[in-house]
Design a protein around this motif. Structure first.
Motif, PDB file in Angstrom:
ATOM      1  N   LYS A 101       0.823  -1.205   0.000  1.00 55.45           N
ATOM      2  CA  LYS A 101       0.000   0.000   0.000  1.00 55.45           C
ATOM      3  C   LYS A 101       0.859   1.257   0.000  1.00 55.45           C
ATOM      4  CE  LYS A 101      -2.445  -1.785   3.567  1.00 55.45           C
ATOM      5  NZ  LYS A 101      -3.534  -2.115   4.470  1.00 55.45           N
ATOM      6  N   ASN A 129      -2.139   4.702 -10.277  1.00 53.03           N
ATOM      7  CA  ASN A 129      -3.120   5.673  -9.788  1.00 53.03           C
ATOM      8  C   ASN A 129      -4.539   5.245 -10.109  1.00 53.03           C
ATOM      9  OD1 ASN A 129      -1.104   7.260  -8.846  1.00 53.03           O
ATOM     10  ND2 ASN A 129      -1.025   8.606 -10.631  1.00 53.03           N
ATOM     11  N   LYS A 133      -6.837   1.073  -6.768  1.00 49.41           N
ATOM     12  CA  LYS A 133      -7.917   0.741  -5.829  1.00 49.41           C
ATOM     13  C   LYS A 133      -8.638  -0.528  -6.252  1.00 49.41           C
ATOM     14  CE  LYS A 133      -9.121   4.880  -3.400  1.00 49.41           C
ATOM     15  NZ  LYS A 133      -8.465   5.948  -4.167  1.00 49.41           N
ATOM     16  N   ASP A 134      -8.901  -0.628  -7.553  1.00 48.49           N
ATOM     17  CA  ASP A 134      -9.637  -1.776  -8.059  1.00 48.49           C
ATOM     18  C   ASP A 134      -8.890  -3.076  -7.760  1.00 48.49           C
ATOM     19  OD1 ASP A 134     -10.451  -3.105 -11.283  1.00 48.49           O
ATOM     20  OD2 ASP A 134     -11.571  -3.184  -9.409  1.00 48.49           O
ATOM     21  N   THR A 136      -6.572  -3.570  -5.516  1.00 48.75           N
ATOM     22  CA  THR A 136      -6.485  -3.872  -4.075  1.00 48.75           C
ATOM     23  C   THR A 136      -7.756  -4.528  -3.589  1.00 48.75           C
ATOM     24  OG1 THR A 136      -5.607  -1.652  -4.028  1.00 48.75           O
ATOM     25  CG2 THR A 136      -5.549  -2.877  -1.976  1.00 48.75           C
ATOM     26  N   GLU A 137      -8.882  -3.978  -4.071  1.00 49.83           N
ATOM     27  CA  GLU A 137     -10.153  -4.553  -3.641  1.00 49.83           C
ATOM     28  C   GLU A 137     -10.275  -5.993  -4.058  1.00 49.83           C
ATOM     29  OE1 GLU A 137     -13.490  -1.575  -4.077  1.00 49.83           O
ATOM     30  OE2 GLU A 137     -14.376  -3.499  -4.684  1.00 49.83           O
TER      31      GLU A 137
END
Lengths: 223, 213
Positions: A101, A129, A133-134, A136-137
């Motif tokens: 992270k 960037n 997020k995608d 990581t989810e």
């Protein structure tokens, strides 16, 4: 200013090290293609492949990646092994960044330290960037788990009489449990066993809640 | 002459009654108490083979006669349990057969001593192929893993089942080796919300049980 160690670790992983000289030789468009293949792979790969279609899809994608790599390498008269090295290196760079992270600035800083070609650096930062997020989810949901309860159906029966004795009048519970893997069990629970089950679930729930009260764990969460 | 004899009037029954009448009463009483403890337990032998041969020698009867006597006594007790007869009613019913009075009083005293426990046992007998037997659980707190990044708590429950073997023995003899581990337990993992949902379902069931009582 104290020197900060790169997010890749004090010793840069060999997969990334080996990639750097190869990257200098390759064309930018080719590297961009490989990078998009890396992202595609990261999106479909899961440890917890429950359904058969997901497994088939993953196999399909890996095969197509492999074919594309060999074909493009042959077109550009490049050794396919080298393109695999680039694939692996890029995969590692992204994977470790997501796992730890790291913030965007640190990511950019460390990548530049690696002395990769500038277009590649911009591509990588863009992907980190936008897709970060995608991805990581997705990996958060990709847990190694035992099967989970997907449905519980029940009914309460009262046995009036049976072939053993004609006056019973005892209640009994019938349950059907289905889990994620498709396993299904229909079974009977006597009243005693039902109380046992209920007690155990309640105790488990209480222990779970007690766990949340432990201070050190919540401090770990915030770290 | 058509009295309602719950034991029926078949030849086999009457022949066994005659045989019983010839036995000595005190020894017969001991046999009876063994028989009554075994009703409802399917496929369990009442006497071991060695005990059977000893008894046959004592009473000077053949093995088929002995089996007949045992079956007759079991039958009498099973019918008594089915109709939940009190010891006095049992005596009345037995008077309608050709059983001697001393043997009838044997039956009465043995039934008096054991009827509570036998009836309770039979009421809890179930014919379901699968029954919940044991519940075990573990609470885990996952600190780290190769895939997921967040830490989370997870509860793992194992439900053990008991299968009803007497019916399945013939069908499953071939499958038994492969399926033994699969059939008898179920392992489930829950996170906090799932466990709460499960608990609420169990509370619903308990509510319904309370309205019954």
């Amino acid at each position: 200013m104290t020197e900060r160690v790169s997010y890749l670790g004090y010793n840069i992983p060999s997969e990334v090290k080996n990639m750097i000289p190869v990257c200098q030789k390759f064309e930018q468009t080719f590297i961009r293609d490989i990078l998009s293949m890396v992202v595609l792979y990261m999106k479909t790969k899961k440890i917890n492949l429950v359904k058969k279609e997901e497994e088939d899809k993953l196999n399909q994608i890996t095969d197509s990646i492999h074919d594309k790599l060999t074909v493009s390498s042959n077109e550009k008269k490049v050794d396919p092994n080298l393109s695999s090295i680039v694939f692996t290196g890029l995969y590692y760079i992204l994977k470790i960044a997501l796992k730890k992270k790291v913030s965007n600035q640190i990511f950019v800083a460390d990548i530049t330290d690696l002395k990769l070609p500038q277009p590649l650096i911009t591509d990588l930062t863009n992907i980190y960037n936008t897709q970060g997020k995608d991805l990581t989810e997705r990996s958060n949901n990709d847990k190694i788990l035992f099967p989970q309860l997907s449905s519980l159906k029940w009914r309460v029966d009262v046995i009036i009489s049976s072939s053993f004795t004609s006056r019973v009048l005892n209640p009994v519970i019938l349950m059907e449990m289905n889990d994620n893997n498709g396993k299904s069990k229909v079974f009977e629970v006597s009243i005693d066993n039902f109380h046992k089950l209920r007690y155990n679930v309640a105790k488990l729930l209480k222990d779970l809640e007690d766990l949340e009260q432990i201070q050190i764990l919540s401090k770990l969460e915030n770290k | 002459m058509t009295d309602n004899n719950i034991f029926g009037n078949t030849k086999r029954f009457n022949d066994s009654i005659e045989l019983i009448n010839k036995l000595e009463t005190p020894k017969f009483q001991k046999i009876l108490s063994r028989v009554v403890n075994k009703i409802g337990h399917k496929s369990e032998r009442i006497f071991t083979e060695s005990e059977e041969s000893i008894l046959q020698n004592i009473f000077k009867i053949t093995s088929s006669e002995f089996k007949g006597i045992l079956e007759c006594c079991s039958f009498i007790f099973e019918q008594t349990a089915y109709y939940s007869l009190s010891p006095n009613n049992l005596v009345n019913q037995l008077k309608k057969t050709m059983l001697n009075d001393d043997k009838t009083s044997c039956f009465q005293s043995v039934w008096e001593d054991n009827c509570e426990s036998v009836l309770n046992f039979l009421r809890t007998q179930s014919i379901a192929p699968l029954q919940l037997n044991e519940v075990g659980w573990r609470l885990h707190y996952q600190m780290s893993s190769s895939t997921a990044i967040k830490r989370h708590a997870s509860a793992i429950m194992e439900l053990d089942f008991k299968t009803d073997n007497s019916n399945n023995n013939n069908n499953n003899n071939n499958n038994n080796n492969n399926n033994n581990n699969n059939n008898d337990k179920m392992i489930l993992e829950f996170n906090k919300e799932q466990l709460l949902e499960f608990y609420n379902k169990l509370e619903n069931i308990q509510e319904k049980l309370d309205t019954l009582a």
